[in-house]
Design a protein around this motif. Structure first.
Motif, PDB file in Angstrom:
ATOM      1  N   ARG A  37      46.874  23.960  39.470  1.00  0.00           N
ATOM      2  CA  ARG A  37      45.688  24.853  39.139  1.00  0.00           C
ATOM      3  C   ARG A  37      45.885  26.094  38.449  1.00  0.00           C
ATOM      4  NH1 ARG A  37      42.867  23.926  45.180  1.00  0.00           N
ATOM      5  NH2 ARG A  37      44.140  22.263  45.865  1.00  0.00           N
ATOM      6  N   VAL A  38      45.517  26.190  37.036  1.00  0.00           N
ATOM      7  CA  VAL A  38      45.978  27.141  36.191  1.00  0.00           C
ATOM      8  C   VAL A  38      44.695  27.750  35.614  1.00  0.00           C
ATOM      9  CG1 VAL A  38      47.275  28.058  34.393  1.00  0.00           C
ATOM     10  CG2 VAL A  38      48.036  26.100  35.553  1.00  0.00           C
ATOM     11  N   VAL A  39      44.408  29.050  35.910  1.00  0.00           N
ATOM     12  CA  VAL A  39      43.264  29.581  35.414  1.00  0.00           C
ATOM     13  C   VAL A  39      43.608  30.920  34.424  1.00  0.00           C
ATOM     14  CG1 VAL A  39      42.089  29.119  37.550  1.00  0.00           C
ATOM     15  CG2 VAL A  39      43.225  31.065  37.457  1.00  0.00           C
ATOM     16  N   LYS A  40      42.235  31.324  33.793  1.00  0.00           N
ATOM     17  CA  LYS A  40      42.269  32.425  32.932  1.00  0.00           C
ATOM     18  C   LYS A  40      41.778  33.588  33.741  1.00  0.00           C
ATOM     19  CE  LYS A  40      37.743  31.594  31.188  1.00  0.00           C
ATOM     20  NZ  LYS A  40      36.872  31.384  29.899  1.00  0.00           N
ATOM     21  N   GLN A  41      41.531  33.757  35.120  1.00  0.00           N
ATOM     22  CA  GLN A  41      41.387  35.030  35.797  1.00  0.00           C
ATOM     23  C   GLN A  41      42.646  35.132  36.530  1.00  0.00           C
ATOM     24  OE1 GLN A  41      39.614  31.918  36.197  1.00  0.00           O
ATOM     25  NE2 GLN A  41      37.463  32.289  35.835  1.00  0.00           N
ATOM     26  N   TYR A  42      42.458  36.348  37.384  1.00  0.00           N
ATOM     27  CA  TYR A  42      43.416  36.675  38.343  1.00  0.00           C
ATOM     28  C   TYR A  42      43.361  35.834  39.595  1.00  0.00           C
ATOM     29  CZ  TYR A  42      44.024  40.969  35.357  1.00  0.00           C
ATOM     30  OH  TYR A  42      44.529  41.739  34.366  1.00  0.00           O
ATOM     31  N   PRO A  43      44.337  35.056  39.908  1.00  0.00           N
ATOM     32  CA  PRO A  43      44.259  34.357  41.167  1.00  0.00           C
ATOM     33  C   PRO A  43      44.321  35.125  42.477  1.00  0.00           C
ATOM     34  CG  PRO A  43      46.306  34.222  40.362  1.00  0.00           C
ATOM     35  CD  PRO A  43      45.736  35.107  39.240  1.00  0.00           C
ATOM     36  N   ILE A  44      43.410  34.695  43.450  1.00  0.00           N
ATOM     37  CA  ILE A  44      43.705  35.304  44.963  1.00  0.00           C
ATOM     38  C   ILE A  44      44.264  34.106  45.646  1.00  0.00           C
ATOM     39  CG2 ILE A  44      42.380  36.232  46.935  1.00  0.00           C
ATOM     40  CD1 ILE A  44      40.091  36.938  45.133  1.00  0.00           C
ATOM     41  N   ALA A  91      44.478  31.860  22.918  1.00  0.00           N
ATOM     42  CA  ALA A  91      44.685  32.280  24.344  1.00  0.00           C
ATOM     43  C   ALA A  91      44.959  31.067  25.233  1.00  0.00           C
ATOM     44  CB  ALA A  91      43.507  32.894  24.722  1.00  0.00           C
ATOM     45  N   ARG A  92      45.655  31.426  26.431  1.00  0.00           N
ATOM     46  CA  ARG A  92      46.218  30.255  27.243  1.00  0.00           C
ATOM     47  C   ARG A  92      45.671  30.686  28.638  1.00  0.00           C
ATOM     48  NH1 ARG A  92      47.440  26.155  23.831  1.00  0.00           N
ATOM     49  NH2 ARG A  92      48.713  25.123  25.453  1.00  0.00           N
ATOM     50  N   GLU A  93      45.415  29.805  29.521  1.00  0.00           N
ATOM     51  CA  GLU A  93      45.317  30.060  30.849  1.00  0.00           C
ATOM     52  C   GLU A  93      46.356  29.996  31.623  1.00  0.00           C
ATOM     53  OE1 GLU A  93      42.823  26.651  32.256  1.00  0.00           O
ATOM     54  OE2 GLU A  93      41.008  27.624  31.667  1.00  0.00           O
ATOM     55  N   SER A  94      46.926  31.141  32.180  1.00  0.00           N
ATOM     56  CA  SER A  94      48.300  31.492  32.387  1.00  0.00           C
ATOM     57  C   SER A  94      48.649  31.701  33.972  1.00  0.00           C
ATOM     58  CB  SER A  94      48.772  32.842  31.694  1.00  0.00           C
ATOM     59  OG  SER A  94      48.685  32.686  30.434  1.00  0.00           O
ATOM     60  N   TRP A  95      47.521  31.686  34.864  1.00  0.00           N
ATOM     61  CA  TRP A  95      47.522  32.445  36.190  1.00  0.00           C
ATOM     62  C   TRP A  95      47.506  31.287  37.170  1.00  0.00           C
ATOM     63  CZ3 TRP A  95      48.831  37.364  36.677  1.00  0.00           C
ATOM     64  CH2 TRP A  95      48.577  38.309  35.524  1.00  0.00           C
ATOM     65  N   THR A  96      48.424  31.205  38.380  1.00  0.00           N
ATOM     66  CA  THR A  96      48.281  30.471  39.270  1.00  0.00           C
ATOM     67  C   THR A  96      48.822  30.909  40.556  1.00  0.00           C
ATOM     68  OG1 THR A  96      48.794  28.093  39.851  1.00  0.00           O
ATOM     69  CG2 THR A  96      50.495  29.236  38.732  1.00  0.00           C
ATOM     70  N   PRO A 108      42.685  39.327  32.104  1.00  0.00           N
ATOM     71  CA  PRO A 108      43.888  38.394  32.283  1.00  0.00           C
ATOM     72  C   PRO A 108      43.882  37.217  31.340  1.00  0.00           C
ATOM     73  CG  PRO A 108      41.920  37.765  33.751  1.00  0.00           C
ATOM     74  CD  PRO A 108      41.334  39.396  33.131  1.00  0.00           C
ATOM     75  N   PHE A 109      42.791  37.014  30.730  1.00  0.00           N
ATOM     76  CA  PHE A 109      43.024  35.875  29.579  1.00  0.00           C
ATOM     77  C   PHE A 109      43.779  36.375  28.441  1.00  0.00           C
ATOM     78  CE2 PHE A 109      40.358  32.470  27.068  1.00  0.00           C
ATOM     79  CZ  PHE A 109      41.307  31.562  27.235  1.00  0.00           C
ATOM     80  N   SER A 110      43.928  37.531  28.283  1.00  0.00           N
ATOM     81  CA  SER A 110      44.866  38.455  27.328  1.00  0.00           C
ATOM     82  C   SER A 110      46.341  38.208  27.662  1.00  0.00           C
ATOM     83  CB  SER A 110      44.459  39.864  27.087  1.00  0.00           C
ATOM     84  OG  SER A 110      44.642  40.520  28.098  1.00  0.00           O
ATOM     85  N   ASP A 111      46.796  37.647  28.694  1.00  0.00           N
ATOM     86  CA  ASP A 111      48.163  37.464  28.852  1.00  0.00           C
ATOM     87  C   ASP A 111      49.050  36.943  27.823  1.00  0.00           C
ATOM     88  OD1 ASP A 111      50.363  37.787  30.531  1.00  0.00           O
ATOM     89  OD2 ASP A 111      49.983  36.136  31.887  1.00  0.00           O
ATOM     90  N   HIS A 112      49.986  37.308  27.660  1.00  0.00           N
ATOM     91  CA  HIS A 112      50.876  36.938  26.462  1.00  0.00           C
ATOM     92  C   HIS A 112      52.255  36.888  26.703  1.00  0.00           C
ATOM     93  CE1 HIS A 112      49.955  40.905  25.802  1.00  0.00           C
ATOM     94  NE2 HIS A 112      51.151  41.195  25.119  1.00  0.00           N
ATOM     95  N   ASP A 113      53.030  36.572  25.936  1.00  0.00           N
ATOM     96  CA  ASP A 113      54.681  36.584  26.232  1.00  0.00           C
ATOM     97  C   ASP A 113      55.424  36.543  24.504  1.00  0.00           C
ATOM     98  OD1 ASP A 113      57.211  36.214  27.157  1.00  0.00           O
ATOM     99  OD2 ASP A 113      56.450  35.345  28.851  1.00  0.00           O
ATOM    100  N   ASP A 114      56.491  36.816  24.323  1.00  0.00           N
ATOM    101  CA  ASP A 114      57.301  36.751  22.988  1.00  0.00           C
ATOM    102  C   ASP A 114      58.487  36.472  23.220  1.00  0.00           C
ATOM    103  OD1 ASP A 114      55.213  38.896  21.106  1.00  0.00           O
ATOM    104  OD2 ASP A 114      54.988  39.134  23.314  1.00  0.00           O
ATOM    105  N   PHE A 115      59.234  35.706  22.364  1.00  0.00           N
ATOM    106  CA  PHE A 115      60.349  35.427  22.274  1.00  0.00           C
ATOM    107  C   PHE A 115      60.978  35.297  20.915  1.00  0.00           C
ATOM    108  CE2 PHE A 115      62.786  31.479  21.364  1.00  0.00           C
ATOM    109  CZ  PHE A 115      64.151  31.706  22.070  1.00  0.00           C
TER     110      PHE A 115
END
Length: 337
Positions: free
Chosen positions: A219-226, A207-212, A306-313
């Motif tokens: 500042r990148v977090v594993k939570q949803y940012p406000i 898993a990766r910290e994806s949110w900012t 939000p820590f389950s965020d992912h992407d495919d290529f």
């Protein structure tokens, strides 16, 4: 492009019809586990409000590596749009090939026009693309929704994944080099995963910290940012880029390609290929953020984690474009197509 988009709209209607047929079969009591996902398992309707964090209270944690003497410092950005043609489906031909609703959550697609559960190398090649330069690669990620309990988008809702889909305000697809060496071209049909859609089950290793937020990308977090006023929610997905030979996939879809180490170096026997980063920016009203009313689609067991965020290529880039990409990155230029 108009011809491609028309053909794509027909394909989308067919995909939605297939998904609805799968739901009807499940409701009727017939389970065909090898051909369909489980649409009856539902995740929570709303995201857990404890999974939101004020980005201004997060310390900077995302720095940039200092390039070495032989670094490849250029960048190559591809304009593939923002899914204006509405290519959605709950499939994943890489992780769940041939299984309709295999993802059990909805994906946003840009690039290749044909991508669905049944996609393979032959079907992707020549299928058309949303990318301005003719790149037929497929890029896809779970949608973000606003859910106040009042929004409905019935054509694209799934069990446990409902609310109004948010089209990204910007989609940035950029390939960069390696901090320590020149890169070589990606082999055609290379598959790469970012993040882990089942982090609760599998643990955090992949898993990766994806949110900012815009203006706070250090500042990148594993939570949803406000985000503060004037700043937008942003997802940043940087894919692994150290390839094992010319392998295009592996049994777990991860062993064939790894991340560089903390110094930006690829491990022994691995080759640096262009590093793909997909950045997605959303204009979500701040009140919705503060009230915890936006969420990413997820597998049922993830409950919009939000820590389950992912992407495919999957790389379906014509060789001439890949050659231009590699030259641009290795020569330290900034290119856009």
């Amino acid at each position: 492009m108009a011809r491609n988009q028309g053909r794509h709209r027909i394909a989308r209607r067919a995909k939605i019809a297939t998904a609805l047929l799968g739901l009807s079969i499940a409701v009727g009591g017939l389970v065909v586990s090898t051909m369909a996902g489980d649409p009856e398992r539902a995740s929570a309707d709303e995201a857990d409000k404890s999974q939101f964090v004020d980005i201004t209270e997060v310390r900077p944690n995302a720095g940039k590596l200092r390039p070495g003497r032989n670094a490849s410092t250029g960048s190559f950005t591809v304009d593939c749009g923002r899914n204006e043609n509405g290519h959605f489906n709950p499939d994943n031909f890489i992780a769940q090939p041939g299984i309709r609703n295999g993802a059990q959550h909805l994906h946003d697609y840009v690039g290749n026009l044909s991508t669905n559960a049944d996609s393979d190398n032959d079907s992707l090649l020549g299928a058309g693309t949303t990318c301005e330069n003719g790149d037929e690669s497929t890029y896809f990620w779970p949608v973000v929704r606003i859910d106040t309990g009042r929004e409905r988008n019935a054509d694209n809702e799934l069990a446990g994944n409902d609310g109004e889909i948010q089209r990204p305000a910007t989609v940035d697809i950029t390939f960069k080099g390696n901090a320590q060496e020149k890169v070589k071209g990606m082999p055609k049909f290379l598959r790469i995963l970012y993040g882990d859609a089942k982090v609760t089950t599998n643990g955090p290793a992949n898993a990766r910290e994806s949110w900012t937020c815009t203006g706070f990308e250090n500042r990148v977090v594993k939570q949803y940012p406000i985000c503060p006023e004037g700043s937008d929610v942003k997802r940043v997905h940087t894919f692994p880029s150290c390839l094992d030979g010319n392998e295009i996939d592996s049994e777990n879809h991860r062993d064939h390609i790894k991340y560089p180490d903390e110094n930006g170096e690829c491990g022994n026997g691995l080759t640096a290929v262009p590093e793909l980063t997909i950045s997605l920016t959303y204009e979500i009203p701040r009140r919705i953020q503060v009230d915890g009313q936006y969420k990413v689609d997820s597998f049922p067991e993830e409950d919009h984690n939000p820590f389950s965020d992912h992407d495919d290529f999957a790389n379906v880039m014509p060789d001439r474009i890949m050659d231009r990409l590699v030259d641009c990155v290795n020569e330290g230029r900034q290119c856009r197509e």
